[in-house]
Design an enzyme around this catalytic site. Structure first.
Site, PDB file in Angstrom:
ATOM      1  N   THR A  18       1.484   7.904  -5.950  1.00  0.00           N
ATOM      2  CA  THR A  18       0.997   7.445  -6.596  1.00  0.00           C
ATOM      3  C   THR A  18      -0.509   7.998  -6.960  1.00  0.00           C
ATOM      4  O   THR A  18      -0.804   8.431  -6.592  1.00  0.00           O
ATOM      5  CB  THR A  18       0.312   5.742  -6.565  1.00  0.00           C
ATOM      6  OG1 THR A  18       1.717   4.872  -6.295  1.00  0.00           O
ATOM      7  CG2 THR A  18       0.185   5.101  -7.742  1.00  0.00           C
ATOM      8  N   ARG A  47      10.006   0.571  -4.994  1.00  0.00           N
ATOM      9  CA  ARG A  47       9.236   1.051  -5.683  1.00  0.00           C
ATOM     10  C   ARG A  47      10.799   1.871  -7.486  1.00  0.00           C
ATOM     11  O   ARG A  47      12.312   0.787  -6.119  1.00  0.00           O
ATOM     12  CB  ARG A  47       9.423   3.165  -6.279  1.00  0.00           C
ATOM     13  CG  ARG A  47       7.985   3.364  -5.462  1.00  0.00           C
ATOM     14  CD  ARG A  47       8.517   5.525  -5.527  1.00  0.00           C
ATOM     15  NE  ARG A  47       7.147   5.941  -5.326  1.00  0.00           N
ATOM     16  CZ  ARG A  47       6.657   5.948  -6.584  1.00  0.00           C
ATOM     17  NH1 ARG A  47       6.463   5.837  -7.539  1.00  0.00           N
ATOM     18  NH2 ARG A  47       4.985   6.194  -6.486  1.00  0.00           N
ATOM     19  N   HIS A  72      -5.583   6.345  -0.563  1.00  0.00           N
ATOM     20  CA  HIS A  72      -4.403   7.478  -0.485  1.00  0.00           C
ATOM     21  C   HIS A  72      -5.316   7.939   0.327  1.00  0.00           C
ATOM     22  O   HIS A  72      -6.356   9.171  -0.076  1.00  0.00           O
ATOM     23  CB  HIS A  72      -4.801   7.514  -1.740  1.00  0.00           C
ATOM     24  CG  HIS A  72      -3.574   7.794  -2.734  1.00  0.00           C
ATOM     25  ND1 HIS A  72      -3.321   8.998  -2.381  1.00  0.00           N
ATOM     26  CD2 HIS A  72      -2.340   7.168  -3.342  1.00  0.00           C
ATOM     27  CE1 HIS A  72      -2.391  10.092  -3.542  1.00  0.00           C
ATOM     28  NE2 HIS A  72      -1.929   8.650  -3.426  1.00  0.00           N
ATOM     29  N   ASN A  82       1.031   2.242   5.612  1.00  0.00           N
ATOM     30  CA  ASN A  82       1.920   2.345   4.696  1.00  0.00           C
ATOM     31  C   ASN A  82       2.805   3.006   5.063  1.00  0.00           C
ATOM     32  O   ASN A  82       2.617   4.636   5.772  1.00  0.00           O
ATOM     33  CB  ASN A  82       1.343   2.737   3.410  1.00  0.00           C
ATOM     34  CG  ASN A  82       1.796   3.149   2.585  1.00  0.00           C
ATOM     35  OD1 ASN A  82       3.151   3.918   2.477  1.00  0.00           O
ATOM     36  ND2 ASN A  82       1.923   2.685   1.148  1.00  0.00           N
ATOM     37  N   HIS A 125       6.141   0.227  -0.599  1.00  0.00           N
ATOM     38  CA  HIS A 125       5.665   0.314  -1.953  1.00  0.00           C
ATOM     39  C   HIS A 125       7.285   0.218  -2.300  1.00  0.00           C
ATOM     40  O   HIS A 125       7.634   0.968  -2.242  1.00  0.00           O
ATOM     41  CB  HIS A 125       5.246   1.257  -2.528  1.00  0.00           C
ATOM     42  CG  HIS A 125       5.618   1.450  -3.707  1.00  0.00           C
ATOM     43  ND1 HIS A 125       4.674   3.324  -4.509  1.00  0.00           N
ATOM     44  CD2 HIS A 125       5.779   0.984  -4.582  1.00  0.00           C
ATOM     45  CE1 HIS A 125       4.622   2.677  -5.791  1.00  0.00           C
ATOM     46  NE2 HIS A 125       5.045   1.624  -5.914  1.00  0.00           N
ATOM     47  N   HIS A 148       6.890   6.005   4.719  1.00  0.00           N
ATOM     48  CA  HIS A 148       7.510   7.722   4.705  1.00  0.00           C
ATOM     49  C   HIS A 148       8.386   7.746   5.697  1.00  0.00           C
ATOM     50  O   HIS A 148       9.151   7.707   6.080  1.00  0.00           O
ATOM     51  CB  HIS A 148       6.214   7.929   5.583  1.00  0.00           C
ATOM     52  CG  HIS A 148       5.439   9.101   3.939  1.00  0.00           C
ATOM     53  ND1 HIS A 148       5.573   9.230   3.007  1.00  0.00           N
ATOM     54  CD2 HIS A 148       4.106   9.799   4.403  1.00  0.00           C
ATOM     55  CE1 HIS A 148       4.604   9.614   2.178  1.00  0.00           C
ATOM     56  NE2 HIS A 148       3.989  10.171   2.717  1.00  0.00           N
ATOM     57  N   ARG A 167      13.147   5.040  -4.398  1.00  0.00           N
ATOM     58  CA  ARG A 167      13.373   5.930  -2.999  1.00  0.00           C
ATOM     59  C   ARG A 167      13.576   5.777  -1.621  1.00  0.00           C
ATOM     60  O   ARG A 167      13.262   6.882  -0.974  1.00  0.00           O
ATOM     61  CB  ARG A 167      12.585   7.425  -4.039  1.00  0.00           C
ATOM     62  CG  ARG A 167      11.097   6.944  -3.931  1.00  0.00           C
ATOM     63  CD  ARG A 167      10.090   8.212  -4.610  1.00  0.00           C
ATOM     64  NE  ARG A 167      10.188   7.976  -5.104  1.00  0.00           N
ATOM     65  CZ  ARG A 167       9.375   8.652  -5.889  1.00  0.00           C
ATOM     66  NH1 ARG A 167       7.823   9.347  -5.726  1.00  0.00           N
ATOM     67  NH2 ARG A 167       9.226   8.992  -7.379  1.00  0.00           N
ATOM     68  N   GLU A 171      -8.671  -2.370  -5.260  1.00  0.00           N
ATOM     69  CA  GLU A 171      -8.344  -0.973  -3.744  1.00  0.00           C
ATOM     70  C   GLU A 171      -8.749   0.085  -4.914  1.00  0.00           C
ATOM     71  O   GLU A 171      -8.111   0.862  -5.118  1.00  0.00           O
ATOM     72  CB  GLU A 171      -6.914  -1.133  -3.804  1.00  0.00           C
ATOM     73  CG  GLU A 171      -7.108   0.344  -2.510  1.00  0.00           C
ATOM     74  CD  GLU A 171      -5.469   0.406  -2.189  1.00  0.00           C
ATOM     75  OE1 GLU A 171      -4.214  -0.149  -2.439  1.00  0.00           O
ATOM     76  OE2 GLU A 171      -4.893   2.399  -1.643  1.00  0.00           O
ATOM     77  N   GLU A 213       3.576  -3.390  -2.342  1.00  0.00           N
ATOM     78  CA  GLU A 213       2.965  -2.404  -3.909  1.00  0.00           C
ATOM     79  C   GLU A 213       4.059  -2.337  -4.615  1.00  0.00           C
ATOM     80  O   GLU A 213       4.684  -1.790  -4.062  1.00  0.00           O
ATOM     81  CB  GLU A 213       2.033  -1.058  -3.163  1.00  0.00           C
ATOM     82  CG  GLU A 213       1.423  -0.136  -3.511  1.00  0.00           C
ATOM     83  CD  GLU A 213       1.095   1.130  -3.215  1.00  0.00           C
ATOM     84  OE1 GLU A 213       0.979   0.997  -1.204  1.00  0.00           O
ATOM     85  OE2 GLU A 213       0.875   2.046  -3.750  1.00  0.00           O
TER      86      GLU A 213
HETATM   87  N1  PXP Z   1      -3.314   3.439  -1.381  1.00  0.00           N
HETATM   88  C1  PXP Z   1      -2.138   2.989  -2.516  1.00  0.00           C
HETATM   89  C2  PXP Z   1      -2.112   2.652  -3.765  1.00  0.00           C
HETATM   90  C3  PXP Z   1      -0.815   4.033  -2.458  1.00  0.00           C
HETATM   91  O1  PXP Z   1       0.057   4.463  -3.085  1.00  0.00           O
HETATM   92  C4  PXP Z   1      -1.206   4.802  -1.412  1.00  0.00           C
HETATM   93  C5  PXP Z   1       0.143   5.705  -1.254  1.00  0.00           C
HETATM   94  O2  PXP Z   1       1.478   5.079  -1.405  1.00  0.00           O
HETATM   95  C6  PXP Z   1      -1.874   4.815   0.126  1.00  0.00           C
HETATM   96  C7  PXP Z   1      -2.616   3.562  -0.689  1.00  0.00           C
HETATM   97  C8  PXP Z   1      -1.810   5.583   0.594  1.00  0.00           C
HETATM   98  O3  PXP Z   1      -2.275   7.061   0.757  1.00  0.00           O
HETATM   99  P1  PXP Z   1      -1.640   7.931   2.146  1.00  0.00           P
HETATM  100  O4  PXP Z   1      -0.120   8.205   1.719  1.00  0.00           O
HETATM  101  O5  PXP Z   1      -2.029   9.058   1.355  1.00  0.00           O
HETATM  102  O6  PXP Z   1      -2.387   7.857   2.967  1.00  0.00           O
END
Ligand code: PXP
Length: 238
Positions: free
Chosen positions: A100, A44, A190, A6, A42, A9, A48, A150, A69
């Site tokens: 999330t 949004r 997550h 992901n 993602h 960031h 952001r 997921e 996402e």
């Molecule tokens: N899966 C989903 C659905 C998420 O919303 C996120 C966070 O954006 C992640 C996985 C990844 O989570 P993390 O950034 O804590 O590894």
């Protein structure tokens, strides 16, 4: 087990200065070169971090699998149908949240999800639902037509005691087995990091993990390529 990274960031850092770097599109290429088998972003409602330009360019650049996402809103469904990611992960979205916070409440939006999944499926986009590890959610995910679930691992990752963590892990394992027997593809994500990921290697039904924060944090110290390679080494043990 596969790793999807992901890259939200990377965009968060760019937005901190309102500049053009670092660019999540370039980061996606590096993640793939380092062995990631999917890129997650993602989009949004408030843009952001990831923005519309990122999603469009990522669609052109990502060679492995682009997972968009998003919330199940008309605006997002329209964008997905134009951009055609390989996969859409539907998540709940709350403006005030930092990330999330929980899985989808499928029961409260069954008709909406059924319509959205059918519209995306017509465009040959696979659909994953982000769910808390509760067996009820597996039945509901099947009912609304999802291809993938997921499993939300946030509660596991944030468990303060070993007992609570073991309990969460056992819930995740049984939901994964149940979903897999029902022919749903199972992934998880997550809060997973270089330490708490190991027990997941014993749940063979989980085919892929989606990880952002811990990889991008490590990348600040050691570089993105090494941070991704280190996680690929762990997950590919299974
Ligand atoms: N899966 C989903 C659905 C998420 O919303 C996120 C966070 O954006 C992640 C996985 C990844 O989570 P993390 O950034 O804590 O590894």
């Amino acid at each position: 087990m596969k790793l999807a990274v992901n890259i939200d960031h990377i965009a968060t850092l760019r937005e901190a200065r309102g500049e053009i770097e670092p660019d999540p599109v370039i980061a996606a290429g590096i993640c793939e070169l380092a062995g990631a088998e999917g890129i997650v972003c993602h989009l949004r409602e408030d843009r952001r971090h990831i923005n519309d330009r990122d999603v469009r360019l990522l669609r052109e650049v990502v060679k492995t699998k682009l997972d968009l996402e998003m919330a199940a809103t008309d605006e997002m469904v329209k964008i997905a149908c134009e951009v055609l990611p390989d996969l859409v992960t539907l998540v709940p979205e709350n403006r005030k949240e930092l990330t999330t916070e929980g899985g989808l409440n499928i029961a409260s939006m069954k008709d909406r999800l059924t319509d959205v999944i059918s519209e995306l499926s017509e465009k040959e986009i696979f659909v994953s639902l982000f769910i808390d590890p509760d067996p009820k959610n597996v039945d509901l995910a099947l009912e609304v037509g999802a291809d993938i679930i997921e499993i939300h691992t946030g509660k596991y990752a944030n468990s303060v005691s070993e007992d609570a963590q073991i309990q969460e892990l056992s819930k995740i394992g049984s939901v994964a087995r149940m979903a897999s027997e029902m022919d749903l593809i199972v992934t998880a994500g997550h809060g997973l990091n270089y330490f708490n990921i190991f027990p997941f290697l014993n749940i063979p039904e989980i085919r892929e993990v989606s990880i952002g924060h811990s990889i991008i944090s490590k990348a600040v110290y050691v570089g993105l390529q090494k941070a991704v390679e280190d996680m690929v080494k762990i997950v590919s043990k299974f």
